[in-house]
Design a protein around this motif. Structure first.
Motif, PDB file in Angstrom:
ATOM      1  N   GLY A   1       0.783  -1.223   0.000  1.00 29.33           N
ATOM      2  CA  GLY A   1       0.000   0.000   0.000  1.00 29.33           C
ATOM      3  C   GLY A   1       0.818   1.277   0.000  1.00 29.33           C
ATOM      4  N   GLY A   2       2.125   1.153   0.084  1.00 28.18           N
ATOM      5  CA  GLY A   2       2.961   2.337   0.061  1.00 28.18           C
ATOM      6  C   GLY A   2       2.993   2.970  -1.324  1.00 28.18           C
ATOM      7  N   GLY A   3       3.569   4.156  -1.401  1.00 26.95           N
ATOM      8  CA  GLY A   3       3.669   4.841  -2.672  1.00 26.95           C
ATOM      9  C   GLY A   3       4.044   6.292  -2.489  1.00 26.95           C
TER      10      GLY A   3
ATOM     11  N   ASP B   1       6.642  12.188   7.210  1.00 32.18           N
ATOM     12  CA  ASP B   1       6.138  10.823   7.305  1.00 32.18           C
ATOM     13  C   ASP B   1       6.827   9.895   6.304  1.00 32.18           C
ATOM     14  N   THR B   2       7.654  10.445   5.453  1.00 31.00           N
ATOM     15  CA  THR B   2       8.380   9.651   4.468  1.00 31.00           C
ATOM     16  C   THR B   2       9.285   8.643   5.176  1.00 31.00           C
TER      17      THR B   2
ATOM     18  N   GLY C   1       8.440  -4.479   4.826  1.00 27.27           N
ATOM     19  CA  GLY C   1       8.375  -3.031   4.677  1.00 27.27           C
ATOM     20  C   GLY C   1       7.763  -2.587   3.365  1.00 27.27           C
ATOM     21  N   THR C   2       7.106  -1.449   3.413  1.00 22.84           N
ATOM     22  CA  THR C   2       6.569  -0.799   2.224  1.00 22.84           C
ATOM     23  C   THR C   2       6.928   0.677   2.311  1.00 22.84           C
ATOM     24  N   GLU C   3       7.347   1.233   1.205  1.00 23.03           N
ATOM     25  CA  GLU C   3       7.903   2.578   1.205  1.00 23.03           C
ATOM     26  C   GLU C   3       6.823   3.630   0.973  1.00 23.03           C
ATOM     27  N   VAL C   4       6.843   4.641   1.794  1.00 23.53           N
ATOM     28  CA  VAL C   4       5.936   5.776   1.679  1.00 23.53           C
ATOM     29  C   VAL C   4       6.769   7.029   1.458  1.00 23.53           C
ATOM     30  N   THR C   5       6.441   7.759   0.398  1.00 24.37           N
ATOM     31  CA  THR C   5       7.118   9.012   0.111  1.00 24.37           C
ATOM     32  C   THR C   5       6.083  10.116   0.008  1.00 24.37           C
ATOM     33  N   VAL C   6       6.260  11.150   0.805  1.00 25.44           N
ATOM     34  CA  VAL C   6       5.340  12.281   0.812  1.00 25.44           C
ATOM     35  C   VAL C   6       6.081  13.497   0.264  1.00 25.44           C
TER      36      VAL C   6
END
Length: 124
Positions: A7-9, A86-87, A117-122
């Motif tokens: 679900g990250g992105g 939050d990144t 892990g899943t990566e989240v980039t804001v």
């Protein structure tokens, strides 16, 4: 035992994402599941946990919400009002125990099982 986070992105500041963590080969129905994150160059930090109650870090309280499916074996993290800080790579974790001591939920070493892990980039 596998914990598969997804679900990250990439999302703009102020946006939302929902992370999922699917568990196979085990059940945490009576235990604890949680989310941690690790930003580049920083230590892994607690985000939220679901055990005897729901627990949040101060930095995400009122913006993030942790939940589980009715079988309590799929974990979610609804993230709203995302900020560039939050990144991080977000990890789901599980343990067969629930904890009497509230601070234990915040400690990564208390969790025996970990996902990849899943990566989240804001973006700002």
């Amino acid at each position: 035992v596998q914990l598969q986070a997804s679900g990250g992105g990439l999302v703009q500041s102020g946006g939302s994402l929902k992370l999922s963590c699917a568990v196979s080969g085990h059940t945490f129905k009576r235990g604890t599941m949680g989310w941690f994150r690790q930003a580049p160059g920083k230590e892994r930090e607690f985000v939220a946990a679901d055990g005897r109650g729901k627990y949040y870090s101060d930095s995400v309280r009122d913006r993030f919400s942790i939940s589980r499916d009715s079988d309590r074996n799929t974990l979610y993290l609804q993230m709203n009002s995302l900020k560039p800080e939050d990144t991080a790579v977000y990890y789901c974790a599980g343990d067969d125990r629930t904890f009497n001591t509230r601070s234990y939920y915040f400690q990564a070493q208390r969790y025996y099982y970990w996902g990849q892990g899943t990566e989240v980039t804001v973006s700002s």
